[in-house]
Design a protein around this motif. Structure first.
Motif, PDB file in Angstrom:
ATOM      1  N   ASN A 170       0.822  -1.213   0.000  1.00 51.02           N
ATOM      2  CA  ASN A 170       0.000   0.000   0.000  1.00 51.02           C
ATOM      3  C   ASN A 170       0.853   1.259   0.000  1.00 51.02           C
ATOM      4  OD1 ASN A 170      -2.765  -0.905  -0.100  1.00 51.02           O
ATOM      5  ND2 ASN A 170      -2.401  -1.843   1.894  1.00 51.02           N
ATOM      6  N   ALA A 171       1.990   1.231   0.673  1.00 55.46           N
ATOM      7  CA  ALA A 171       2.893   2.382   0.624  1.00 55.46           C
ATOM      8  C   ALA A 171       3.413   2.600  -0.794  1.00 55.46           C
ATOM      9  CB  ALA A 171       4.056   2.177   1.600  1.00 55.46           C
ATOM     10  N   ILE A 172       3.750   1.520  -1.494  1.00 58.81           N
ATOM     11  CA  ILE A 172       4.243   1.642  -2.869  1.00 58.81           C
ATOM     12  C   ILE A 172       3.133   2.147  -3.788  1.00 58.81           C
ATOM     13  CG2 ILE A 172       5.119   0.343  -4.851  1.00 58.81           C
ATOM     14  CD1 ILE A 172       6.590  -1.477  -2.854  1.00 58.81           C
ATOM     15  N   ALA A 173       1.925   1.598  -3.643  1.00 61.56           N
ATOM     16  CA  ALA A 173       0.808   2.035  -4.490  1.00 61.56           C
ATOM     17  C   ALA A 173       0.469   3.498  -4.235  1.00 61.56           C
ATOM     18  CB  ALA A 173      -0.410   1.151  -4.237  1.00 61.56           C
ATOM     19  N   HIS A 174       0.372   3.883  -2.972  1.00 60.43           N
ATOM     20  CA  HIS A 174       0.124   5.289  -2.648  1.00 60.43           C
ATOM     21  C   HIS A 174       1.252   6.171  -3.169  1.00 60.43           C
ATOM     22  CE1 HIS A 174      -3.508   5.409  -0.176  1.00 60.43           C
ATOM     23  NE2 HIS A 174      -3.120   4.297   0.424  1.00 60.43           N
ATOM     24  N   GLY A 175       2.479   5.642  -3.132  1.00 64.63           N
ATOM     25  CA  GLY A 175       3.621   6.425  -3.582  1.00 64.63           C
ATOM     26  C   GLY A 175       3.496   6.848  -5.035  1.00 64.63           C
ATOM     27  N   LEU A 176       3.113   5.914  -5.921  1.00 71.61           N
ATOM     28  CA  LEU A 176       2.952   6.295  -7.330  1.00 71.61           C
ATOM     29  C   LEU A 176       1.814   7.291  -7.490  1.00 71.61           C
ATOM     30  CD1 LEU A 176       3.900   5.839 -10.259  1.00 71.61           C
ATOM     31  CD2 LEU A 176       2.009   4.211 -10.487  1.00 71.61           C
ATOM     32  N   ASP A 177       0.716   7.081  -6.764  1.00 77.20           N
ATOM     33  CA  ASP A 177      -0.404   8.008  -6.841  1.00 77.20           C
ATOM     34  C   ASP A 177       0.016   9.405  -6.398  1.00 77.20           C
ATOM     35  OD1 ASP A 177      -3.261   8.688  -7.110  1.00 77.20           O
ATOM     36  OD2 ASP A 177      -3.239   8.794  -4.916  1.00 77.20           O
ATOM     37  N   LEU A 178       0.768   9.489  -5.301  1.00 74.67           N
ATOM     38  CA  LEU A 178       1.212  10.791  -4.792  1.00 74.67           C
ATOM     39  C   LEU A 178       2.186  11.472  -5.755  1.00 74.67           C
ATOM     40  CD1 LEU A 178       1.767   9.932  -1.018  1.00 74.67           C
ATOM     41  CD2 LEU A 178       0.119  11.574  -1.934  1.00 74.67           C
ATOM     42  N   LEU A 179       3.131  10.718  -6.285  1.00 76.70           N
ATOM     43  CA  LEU A 179       4.115  11.311  -7.187  1.00 76.70           C
ATOM     44  C   LEU A 179       3.482  11.732  -8.510  1.00 76.70           C
ATOM     45  CD1 LEU A 179       7.144   8.936  -6.529  1.00 76.70           C
ATOM     46  CD2 LEU A 179       6.862  11.298  -5.727  1.00 76.70           C
ATOM     47  N   THR A 180       2.392  11.079  -8.891  1.00 73.42           N
ATOM     48  CA  THR A 180       1.660  11.496 -10.085  1.00 73.42           C
ATOM     49  C   THR A 180       0.895  12.787  -9.814  1.00 73.42           C
ATOM     50  OG1 THR A 180       1.427   9.188 -10.821  1.00 73.42           O
ATOM     51  CG2 THR A 180      -0.086  10.810 -11.775  1.00 73.42           C
ATOM     52  N   ARG A 181       0.286  12.895  -8.639  1.00 74.72           N
ATOM     53  CA  ARG A 181      -0.515  14.072  -8.306  1.00 74.72           C
ATOM     54  C   ARG A 181       0.331  15.266  -7.862  1.00 74.72           C
ATOM     55  NH1 ARG A 181      -3.480  13.728  -4.130  1.00 74.72           N
ATOM     56  NH2 ARG A 181      -2.976  11.681  -3.251  1.00 74.72           N
ATOM     57  N   HIS A 182       1.608  15.011  -7.575  1.00 73.81           N
ATOM     58  CA  HIS A 182       2.518  16.087  -7.154  1.00 73.81           C
ATOM     59  C   HIS A 182       3.760  16.052  -8.048  1.00 73.81           C
ATOM     60  CE1 HIS A 182       0.243  16.892  -3.415  1.00 73.81           C
ATOM     61  NE2 HIS A 182       0.023  15.591  -3.425  1.00 73.81           N
ATOM     62  N   PRO A 183       3.619  16.480  -9.293  1.00 74.54           N
ATOM     63  CA  PRO A 183       4.730  16.373 -10.249  1.00 74.54           C
ATOM     64  C   PRO A 183       5.979  17.130  -9.822  1.00 74.54           C
ATOM     65  CG  PRO A 183       2.950  17.743 -11.132  1.00 74.54           C
ATOM     66  CD  PRO A 183       2.413  17.078  -9.914  1.00 74.54           C
ATOM     67  N   GLU A 184       5.830  18.198  -9.038  1.00 74.17           N
ATOM     68  CA  GLU A 184       7.009  18.950  -8.603  1.00 74.17           C
ATOM     69  C   GLU A 184       7.839  18.122  -7.611  1.00 74.17           C
ATOM     70  OE1 GLU A 184       4.230  19.312  -5.300  1.00 74.17           O
ATOM     71  OE2 GLU A 184       4.005  19.329  -7.482  1.00 74.17           O
ATOM     72  N   ALA A 214      11.955  10.907   1.238  1.00 73.87           N
ATOM     73  CA  ALA A 214      10.752  10.674   0.442  1.00 73.87           C
ATOM     74  C   ALA A 214       9.994   9.453   0.941  1.00 73.87           C
ATOM     75  CB  ALA A 214      11.126  10.503  -1.034  1.00 73.87           C
ATOM     76  N   VAL A 215      10.718   8.389   1.261  1.00 76.74           N
ATOM     77  CA  VAL A 215      10.075   7.178   1.778  1.00 76.74           C
ATOM     78  C   VAL A 215       9.374   7.472   3.100  1.00 76.74           C
ATOM     79  CG1 VAL A 215      10.508   4.868   2.704  1.00 76.74           C
ATOM     80  CG2 VAL A 215      11.609   5.583   0.567  1.00 76.74           C
ATOM     81  N   GLU A 216      10.051   8.195   3.991  1.00 75.64           N
ATOM     82  CA  GLU A 216       9.427   8.527   5.282  1.00 75.64           C
ATOM     83  C   GLU A 216       8.177   9.379   5.077  1.00 75.64           C
ATOM     84  OE1 GLU A 216      10.521   7.044   8.008  1.00 75.64           O
ATOM     85  OE2 GLU A 216      12.126   6.181   6.781  1.00 75.64           O
ATOM     86  N   GLU A 217       8.215  10.291   4.111  1.00 80.34           N
ATOM     87  CA  GLU A 217       7.072  11.164   3.874  1.00 80.34           C
ATOM     88  C   GLU A 217       5.903  10.396   3.276  1.00 80.34           C
ATOM     89  OE1 GLU A 217       5.061  15.067   3.633  1.00 80.34           O
ATOM     90  OE2 GLU A 217       6.216  13.797   5.007  1.00 80.34           O
ATOM     91  N   ILE A 218       6.178   9.443   2.400  1.00 82.42           N
ATOM     92  CA  ILE A 218       5.091   8.607   1.860  1.00 82.42           C
ATOM     93  C   ILE A 218       4.408   7.858   2.998  1.00 82.42           C
ATOM     94  CG2 ILE A 218       4.590   6.552   0.475  1.00 82.42           C
ATOM     95  CD1 ILE A 218       6.786   7.517  -1.477  1.00 82.42           C
ATOM     96  N   VAL A 219       5.209   7.250   3.861  1.00 78.53           N
ATOM     97  CA  VAL A 219       4.638   6.477   4.981  1.00 78.53           C
ATOM     98  C   VAL A 219       3.856   7.390   5.925  1.00 78.53           C
ATOM     99  CG1 VAL A 219       5.184   5.016   6.963  1.00 78.53           C
ATOM    100  CG2 VAL A 219       6.399   4.674   4.801  1.00 78.53           C
ATOM    101  N   ARG A 220       4.400   8.571   6.216  1.00 74.30           N
ATOM    102  CA  ARG A 220       3.673   9.518   7.082  1.00 74.30           C
ATOM    103  C   ARG A 220       2.366   9.951   6.449  1.00 74.30           C
ATOM    104  NH1 ARG A 220       2.109  14.792   7.658  1.00 74.30           N
ATOM    105  NH2 ARG A 220       2.815  15.272   5.537  1.00 74.30           N
ATOM    106  N   TYR A 221       2.446  10.336   5.202  1.00 74.29           N
ATOM    107  CA  TYR A 221       1.298  10.960   4.548  1.00 74.29           C
ATOM    108  C   TYR A 221       0.132   9.995   4.380  1.00 74.29           C
ATOM    109  CZ  TYR A 221      -0.988  14.298   1.400  1.00 74.29           C
ATOM    110  OH  TYR A 221      -1.862  15.201   0.843  1.00 74.29           O
ATOM    111  N   VAL A 222       0.431   8.732   4.101  1.00 71.91           N
ATOM    112  CA  VAL A 222      -0.664   7.782   3.841  1.00 71.91           C
ATOM    113  C   VAL A 222      -0.991   6.915   5.046  1.00 71.91           C
ATOM    114  CG1 VAL A 222      -0.079   7.732   1.405  1.00 71.91           C
ATOM    115  CG2 VAL A 222       0.787   5.926   2.879  1.00 71.91           C
ATOM    116  N   SER A 223      -0.030   6.711   5.959  1.00 73.22           N
ATOM    117  CA  SER A 223      -0.245   5.877   7.148  1.00 73.22           C
ATOM    118  C   SER A 223      -0.973   4.581   6.790  1.00 73.22           C
ATOM    119  CB  SER A 223      -1.037   6.645   8.208  1.00 73.22           C
ATOM    120  OG  SER A 223      -0.350   7.789   8.630  1.00 73.22           O
ATOM    121  N   PRO A 224      -0.282   3.609   6.189  1.00 69.35           N
ATOM    122  CA  PRO A 224      -0.960   2.383   5.752  1.00 69.35           C
ATOM    123  C   PRO A 224      -1.761   1.695   6.853  1.00 69.35           C
ATOM    124  CG  PRO A 224       1.248   2.465   4.831  1.00 69.35           C
ATOM    125  CD  PRO A 224       1.149   3.616   5.799  1.00 69.35           C
TER     126      PRO A 224
END
Length: 414
Positions: A261-275, A291-301
């Motif tokens: 879920n962290a990996i799946a959310h990661g692609l979704d986030l990087l697509t929605r935040h191109p910068e 970046a990995v820590e921020e993905i985990v924080r932001y989505v909290s699987p």
């Protein structure tokens, strides 16, 4: 602005609402001066219990996590209701135990993860991620969860345990059921007895799979983790078949579902935040750890874990009675405005980032955090270098669950 009085965390309708609504609701709960109490969900197979307190602030969750003598896990860490018998241990293993049993299992498991095995695991992650990228490049698109996010941790865990490829689908389907939440795709809707039967069947499938393998590895050891676990002996103690089976359920559920879920959310986030994606691609090695820590924080699987008060005590000025149930909402703590500046913003340069995505400090901090970080890092290194045009091509199909912030499907193109 929502009021805490308008929030009902036990209502399934709440968990079907948009993410923004849920984040606003937890913000309202964080700013309440007292912990808010909720009724337990009404489940047919067990009597309805006394309810639970929602622990939503970062400081409160850290405090609970540091005091296992006051707030135990052994009465159920992954279930709001009190499950019959030892079902909470059956599905939760170490995370539903207290010392001294928790310490025993953790010692044996830690001994099995030798430096040689860890190095071999790290090499395997690189190899599998590279193979996945080759397959994705040839396919040109599809479902990112099935093709990438689920495939990596599933293969790593099965290969680590010595489970053959012919059983991958069995493991995948069983973990989907165990963490199906209230999603009718995986569990019967509104039928407590059938839900319980489905959960027990899925758990028994995984348990029998690894117990059979464990018996064979006791007789003929190999170089896999199962052999190390069943033959490990720490101070005269070793794992029973029951403990091996429960640990495997925990391993495939926690190590497979949360990483995927962290990996799946990661692609979704990087697509929605191109910068943010451009920043990461520009110097991956410099930005990847944060970046990995921020993905985990932001989505909290993992959205929450439960603790139960072992005695009358006080939690940051709030009186707690023996037997009170507390749900530690990591999902809320990771957006706590008192800890994270502009907490609703996805920022791969965020520092410091004391998120609780792998649990709070104390004996139950995630044993697999290092491996999870490694898998997420390697997968995105391979994706962004080998497939720089890969992106999500539609909205994620989200899991209906109050426990797991899951993505069932995510369309993508290359």
């Amino acid at each position: 602005m929502l009021n805490a009085a308008d929030v009902d965390l036990s209502d399934w309708e709440f968990w079907r609402r948009p993410l923004d609504h849920r984040h606003e609701a937890f913000k309202a709960l964080r700013w309440e001066p007292e912990l808010v109490h909720f009724d337990e969900p009404d489940i047919a197979i067990v009597p309805q219990g006394p309810g639970f307190y929602a622990v939503t602030r970062h400081a409160d969750i850290v405090e609970v996590s540091r005091r296992p003598q006051d707030f135990c896990s052994g009465r159920g860490a992954i279930s709001i209701v009190d499950l019959p018998g030892d079902m909470h241990e059956y599905f939760g293993s170490m995370i539903s135990m207290d010392d001294p049993r928790h310490a025993k299992i953790r010692r044996i498991v830690s001994q099995a993860f030798t430096p040689r095995m860890i190095r071999r695991l790290e090499d395997k992650v690189d190899q599998v991620a590279s193979e996945i990228v080759e397959d994705v490049a040839a396919a040109g698109g599809g479902d990112f969860v099935l093709d990438v996010a689920a495939r990596l941790p599933l293969k790593i865990i099965c290969d680590m345990m010595g489970i053959g490829e012919e059983s991958y689908r069995t493991v995948f389907d069983a973990t989907n059921v165990i963490l199906g939440g209230n999603d009718p795709e995986f569990l019967p809707a509104n039928d407590g007895e059938q839900i319980a039967l489905a959960l027990l069947t899925a758990g028994q499938t995984l348990k029998e799979l690894v117990e059979d393998l464990g018996r064979r590895r006791r007789a003929e050891p190999s170089d896999d983790l199962t052999s190390a676990l069943v033959n490990a002996n720490v101070d005269g103690e070793s794992l029973t078949d029951q403990e091996l089976g429960s640990f495997f359920i925990l391993l495939v559920v926690a190590g497979n579902e949360t990483t995927r879920n962290a990996i799946a959310h990661g692609l979704d986030l990087l697509t929605r935040h191109p910068e943010q994606r451009a920043l990461l691609a520009e110097d991956f090695e410099a930005h990847a750890p944060a970046a990995v820590e921020e993905i985990v924080r932001y989505v909290s699987p993992v959205i929450w874990m439960r603790r139960t008060a072992t005695r009358d005590t006080v939690l940051n000025d709030h009186e707690i009675k023996e037997g009170d149930k507390l749900l530690l909402y990591y999902w809320s703590a990771n957006r706590d405005e008192l800890v994270f500046k502009d907490s609703g913003r996805f920022d791969i340069t965020r520092s410091p980032n004391p998120h609780l995505g792998f649990g709070g400090p104390g004996p139950h901090f995630c044993l697999g955090a290092h491996l999870a970080r490694r898998e997420i890092t390697v997968m995105f290194r391979q994706l962004l270098s080998g497939l720089p045009s890969i992106q999500a091509s539609g909205a994620p199909d989200r899991l209906e669950s109050s426990f797991l912030n899951g993505i069932k499907r995510l369309p993508y193109t290359v």
